[in-house]
Motif scaffolding. Sequence first.
Motif, mmCIF file in Angstrom:
data_model
loop_
_atom_site.group_PDB
_atom_site.id
_atom_site.type_symbol
_atom_site.label_atom_id
_atom_site.label_comp_id
_atom_site.label_asym_id
_atom_site.label_seq_id
_atom_site.Cartn_x
_atom_site.Cartn_y
_atom_site.Cartn_z
ATOM 1 N N VAL A 281 0.872 -1.166 0.000
ATOM 2 C CA VAL A 281 0.000 0.000 0.000
ATOM 3 C C VAL A 281 0.918 1.227 0.000
ATOM 4 O O VAL A 281 1.917 1.270 0.721
ATOM 5 N N VAL A 282 0.609 2.160 -0.856
ATOM 6 C CA VAL A 282 1.389 3.394 -0.963
ATOM 7 C C VAL A 282 0.499 4.551 -0.510
ATOM 8 O O VAL A 282 -0.586 4.752 -1.064
ATOM 9 N N ILE A 283 0.960 5.260 0.503
ATOM 10 C CA ILE A 283 0.190 6.386 1.026
ATOM 11 C C ILE A 283 0.968 7.670 0.754
ATOM 12 O O ILE A 283 2.146 7.764 1.100
ATOM 13 N N GLU A 284 0.305 8.609 0.133
ATOM 14 C CA GLU A 284 0.948 9.902 -0.155
ATOM 15 C C GLU A 284 0.237 11.001 0.626
ATOM 16 O O GLU A 284 -0.992 11.034 0.695
ATOM 17 N N VAL A 285 1.028 11.848 1.213
ATOM 18 C CA VAL A 285 0.500 13.031 1.894
ATOM 19 C C VAL A 285 1.073 14.246 1.183
ATOM 20 O O VAL A 285 2.290 14.367 1.034
ATOM 21 N N ARG A 286 0.191 15.109 0.758
ATOM 22 C CA ARG A 286 0.624 16.266 -0.046
ATOM 23 C C ARG A 286 0.177 17.542 0.641
ATOM 24 O O ARG A 286 -0.993 17.714 0.966
ATOM 25 N N ASP A 287 1.146 18.418 0.912
ATOM 26 C CA ASP A 287 0.763 19.757 1.367
ATOM 27 C C ASP A 287 1.259 20.773 0.359
ATOM 28 O O ASP A 287 1.998 20.445 -0.577
ATOM 29 N N PHE A 288 0.835 22.002 0.542
ATOM 30 C CA PHE A 288 1.126 23.035 -0.450
ATOM 31 C C PHE A 288 1.754 24.263 0.220
ATOM 32 O O PHE A 288 1.638 25.383 -0.260
ATOM 33 N N GLY A 289 2.406 24.006 1.339
ATOM 34 C CA GLY A 289 3.022 25.100 2.089
ATOM 35 C C GLY A 289 4.523 25.148 1.880
ATOM 36 O O GLY A 289 5.032 24.788 0.812
ATOM 37 N N ARG A 290 5.223 25.535 2.952
ATOM 38 C CA ARG A 290 6.677 25.620 2.868
ATOM 39 C C ARG A 290 7.265 24.215 2.704
ATOM 40 O O ARG A 290 6.876 23.290 3.417
ATOM 41 N N LYS A 291 8.192 24.094 1.788
ATOM 42 C CA LYS A 291 8.752 22.777 1.499
ATOM 43 C C LYS A 291 9.606 22.260 2.653
ATOM 44 O O LYS A 291 10.296 23.042 3.320
ATOM 45 N N PHE A 292 9.584 20.947 2.812
ATOM 46 C CA PHE A 292 10.482 20.311 3.776
ATOM 47 C C PHE A 292 11.917 20.504 3.304
ATOM 48 O O PHE A 292 12.227 20.287 2.129
ATOM 49 N N ASP A 293 12.778 20.920 4.221
ATOM 50 C CA ASP A 293 14.182 21.119 3.883
ATOM 51 C C ASP A 293 15.018 20.110 4.658
ATOM 52 O O ASP A 293 15.236 20.277 5.864
ATOM 53 N N PRO A 294 15.487 19.060 3.983
ATOM 54 C CA PRO A 294 16.241 18.025 4.713
ATOM 55 C C PRO A 294 17.527 18.559 5.330
ATOM 56 O O PRO A 294 18.050 17.982 6.289
ATOM 57 N N GLU A 295 18.041 19.663 4.807
ATOM 58 C CA GLU A 295 19.254 20.248 5.378
ATOM 59 C C GLU A 295 19.007 20.767 6.797
ATOM 60 O O GLU A 295 19.924 20.842 7.615
ATOM 61 N N LEU A 296 17.767 21.147 7.048
ATOM 62 C CA LEU A 296 17.444 21.695 8.366
ATOM 63 C C LEU A 296 16.990 20.625 9.350
ATOM 64 O O LEU A 296 16.872 20.881 10.549
ATOM 65 N N TYR A 297 16.730 19.433 8.819
ATOM 66 C CA TYR A 297 16.219 18.372 9.686
ATOM 67 C C TYR A 297 17.335 17.740 10.510
ATOM 68 O O TYR A 297 18.386 17.384 9.967
ATOM 69 N N ARG A 298 17.101 17.631 11.801
ATOM 70 C CA ARG A 298 18.042 16.962 12.699
ATOM 71 C C ARG A 298 17.335 15.774 13.343
ATOM 72 O O ARG A 298 16.302 15.970 13.996
ATOM 73 N N PRO A 299 17.868 14.586 13.182
ATOM 74 C CA PRO A 299 17.251 13.440 13.861
ATOM 75 C C PRO A 299 17.233 13.685 15.367
ATOM 76 O O PRO A 299 18.169 14.280 15.905
ATOM 77 N N PRO A 300 16.188 13.258 16.039
ATOM 78 C CA PRO A 300 16.097 13.557 17.472
ATOM 79 C C PRO A 300 17.134 12.782 18.283
ATOM 80 O O PRO A 300 17.463 11.638 17.961
ATOM 81 N N ASP A 301 17.633 13.424 19.328
ATOM 82 C CA ASP A 301 18.496 12.743 20.291
ATOM 83 C C ASP A 301 17.573 12.167 21.362
ATOM 84 O O ASP A 301 17.163 12.868 22.289
ATOM 85 N N LEU A 302 17.243 10.899 21.228
ATOM 86 C CA LEU A 302 16.244 10.308 22.110
ATOM 87 C C LEU A 302 16.726 10.228 23.553
ATOM 88 O O LEU A 302 15.916 10.193 24.478
ATOM 89 N N GLU A 303 18.049 10.212 23.744
ATOM 90 C CA GLU A 303 18.576 10.156 25.112
ATOM 91 C C GLU A 303 18.359 11.481 25.849
ATOM 92 O O GLU A 303 18.417 11.531 27.074
ATOM 93 N N ALA A 304 18.133 12.540 25.100
ATOM 94 C CA ALA A 304 18.006 13.867 25.716
ATOM 95 C C ALA A 304 16.565 14.213 26.078
ATOM 96 O O ALA A 304 16.260 15.363 26.381
ATOM 97 N N LEU A 305 15.678 13.230 26.041
ATOM 98 C CA LEU A 305 14.265 13.437 26.372
ATOM 99 C C LEU A 305 13.648 14.621 25.622
ATOM 100 O O LEU A 305 13.174 15.580 26.242
ATOM 101 N N PRO A 306 13.629 14.561 24.308
ATOM 102 C CA PRO A 306 13.093 15.687 23.557
ATOM 103 C C PRO A 306 11.584 15.850 23.761
ATOM 104 O O PRO A 306 10.863 14.864 23.891
#
Lengths: 147, 111
Positions: free
Chosen positions: A78-103
């Motif tokens: 099954v392929v699910i697509e979610v489409r928005d029309f706002g500000r684009k996701f910028d992978p350069e700005l994405y930081r994976p969460p530090d789960l040890e830091a209780l985000p």
Amino acid sequence: MTDGGSEGTFVLTSEPQHLARLRDWLREELTRHEVDGREQFGLQVAVGEICSNSIKHAYAGLGGKPIHVSVRWGEDRVVIEVRDFGRKFDPELYRPPDLEALPEGGVGLHIAKQFVDEFSFDVTQEQGTRWILVKYLPGAEPKSRTP
Amino acid sequence: MEIQVTETKGVTVVVPTGDLDMEAADQIRRTLTELIDKGQLKLVMDLGSVGYIDSSGLGTLVAAMKQARAAGGNLKLCALQDDVRSIFEMTRLIKVMAVHATRQEAVASWG
């Protein structure tokens, strides 16, 4: 479970109160295709997180903005697509969460990824982001999966 | 979301019913913040009637737990449904939050 080629679409606007209706619709769609309860929960969470992300980030919390969710059934996935029309996701700005830091935030995409087999996004449209989630159906042969 | 708050043996038990999602997160945050601000620092949240939680709901619980701990208390959880528990496991919160099987156990853990 297979229903090659069928597709359904749900359109909501960017208010959090519409997320429950989206989950109800998705649950019906998944039930109709005999997806079991555990998988249903995971896909509801994954899609919900992507839509929440669109509300918070693509639309900066503004209501009334469109989000399109489509579900497409293949023989083994099954392929699910979610489409928005706002500000684009910028992978350069994405930081994976530090789960040890209780985000207290920033774990939505991490959670969404855990519940699907493939997770990608497309920002080549003029506006917004197209998120693509793929879940293989039980019994799908690994060799049929795209690398 | 419906939220019941009761007192048992000096412990404040919060019982939400429904989905703990982006829509409900603010309501839960307000409820927990008010309790902590009033000095009710021995908190138990019974999640037995919550079948869905997302990152907004999780973030609210983590924030309240930090707030309660900073004030000398804690927010303990109990009665997690299997699906909800899986979210706590994948975010590793299961290791750092006090999670009990039942409400009785959670209340008793306060001594």
